[in-house]
Design a protein around this motif. Structure first.
Motif, PDB file in Angstrom:
ATOM      1  N   VAL A 173      85.569  48.240  65.897  1.00 17.34           N
ATOM      2  CA  VAL A 173      84.723  49.470  66.536  1.00 17.34           C
ATOM      3  C   VAL A 173      85.594  50.750  66.032  1.00 17.34           C
ATOM      4  N   PHE A 201      83.968  38.829  64.519  1.00 18.81           N
ATOM      5  CA  PHE A 201      83.907  37.825  65.952  1.00 18.81           C
ATOM      6  C   PHE A 201      84.014  37.090  66.208  1.00 18.81           C
ATOM      7  N   VAL A 249      81.120  43.272  62.390  1.00 15.81           N
ATOM      8  CA  VAL A 249      82.313  43.479  63.519  1.00 15.81           C
ATOM      9  C   VAL A 249      81.741  42.355  64.728  1.00 15.81           C
ATOM     10  N   ILE A 250      80.391  42.233  64.096  1.00 17.22           N
ATOM     11  CA  ILE A 250      80.539  40.660  65.827  1.00 17.22           C
ATOM     12  C   ILE A 250      80.407  39.821  65.005  1.00 17.22           C
ATOM     13  N   ILE A 295      88.707  41.403  66.554  1.00 18.00           N
ATOM     14  CA  ILE A 295      88.439  41.937  65.835  1.00 18.00           C
ATOM     15  C   ILE A 295      89.622  43.315  65.701  1.00 18.00           C
ATOM     16  N   GLU A 318      87.256  35.751  66.458  1.00 20.40           N
ATOM     17  CA  GLU A 318      87.916  35.376  68.514  1.00 20.40           C
ATOM     18  C   GLU A 318      88.797  36.874  68.607  1.00 20.40           C
ATOM     19  N   ARG A 322      93.857  49.457  65.236  1.00 23.23           N
ATOM     20  CA  ARG A 322      93.331  48.016  64.761  1.00 23.23           C
ATOM     21  C   ARG A 322      92.020  47.637  65.029  1.00 23.23           C
ATOM     22  N   ASN A 323      91.544  48.049  66.005  1.00 27.50           N
ATOM     23  CA  ASN A 323      90.536  47.855  66.480  1.00 27.50           C
ATOM     24  C   ASN A 323      88.856  48.297  65.639  1.00 27.50           C
TER      25      ASN A 323
END
Lengths: 166, 100
Positions: free
Chosen positions: B29, B84, B80-81, B90, B88, B26-27
């Motif tokens: 990165v 985020f 991704v950043i 990713i 809030e 899910r993440n």
């Protein structure tokens, strides 16, 4: 089996373990460190195969630069610890798809290259040969790649920059 | 002397591990890291065939793939950043704004 094959098998096993641990790790920073293991093993495999320049570029660019970028990305985004929050619900289905891909690839390789009679004579390729090949035959792709890199650099800066409130 | 199928099997294992990572994580990165695994599997194949057919072009293209992978990681981490900063989180399955 020759000595080179033993060296390759050991490196490949360590790399595979690193890759599997990378996709199952509970902690994102541990996952990044397992990525280092796998990438370093792949770089060593390039060295065993005789591709000297690609091997050192792999170590420099991947282990040196890309993993650091990943670690920065992890530090700038806080991620929860634990497998449940890092994986989604379709883990079983994903495993099924991955095993199907693996089975298909193994079948195709087995079908196309029969075990045993396809051997690589490992010749040592020096950096000079790679450089001559790039700058004699592949100059245009090389320029295209450097343009892509420049565009990606500008794009990353534009995307990650904070908007100035006027 | 290394048998060619041995290298190709390793590359296949690396590639399917990457496929599993892309599908199961899910993440954001971690998804990008799994994509790096798949690109590395391709590079192993390129170098192996370059040694097998004695043509150094395969190694040159492995270098190009490495350069493009570096560009992809830069852009991917910037996205991704950005996600985020806006949401809030990713987790890629929560980013479903464009989903029909």
């Amino acid at each position: 089996m020759t000595g080179q094959e033993y060296a390759f098998v050991v490196l490949a096993l360590v790399g595979t373990v690193g890759a599997v641990r990378l996709v199952t790790a509970k902690n994102v920073v541990h996952a990044a460190l397992y990525l280092v293991v796998t990438l370093a093993m792949v770089g060593s495999i390039y060295l065993v195969l005789g591709a000297e320049f690609v091997g050192w570029v792999q170590i420099l660019i991947y282990v040196g630069a890309i993993v650091i970028l990943f670690l920065f990305g992890l530090m700038l985004t806080k991620a929860p610890i634990g497998r449940e929050s890092l994986d989604n619900q379709q883990r079983g289905l994903a495993l099924l798809v991955a095993l199907a891909v693996l089975a298909g690839l193994v079948f195709l390789i087995q079908d196309a290259f029969h075990w045993g009679d396809r051997k690589m004579n490992l010749v040592h390729n020096t950096t000079g040969e790679v450089g001559r090949s790039i700058f004699q035959h592949y100059v245009l792709p090389f320029e295209a790649v450097s343009f892509i890199l420049l565009a990606a650099l500008i794009g990353a800066v534009v995307l990650a920059r904070r908007e100035e409130r006027e | 002397m290394i048998r060619l199928p041995l290298v190709l099997f390793f590359s296949a294992v690396l590639f399917s591990t990457g496929v599993y990572g892309v599908l199961a994580r899910r993440n954001g990165v971690l998804v990008l890291m799994s994509i790096e695994l798949m690109l590395n599997a391709v590079n192993v194949n390129l170098v192996a065939f370059s040694q097998y057919v004695r043509d150094i072009g395969g190694q040159v293209f492995a270098l190009f793939v490495i350069a493009v992978a570096a560009a992809e990681v830069g852009i991917g981490l910037a996205i991704v950043i950005l996600i985020f900063r806006n949401r809030e989180s990713i987790n890629v399955d929560e980013v479903s704004l464009l989903k029909w």
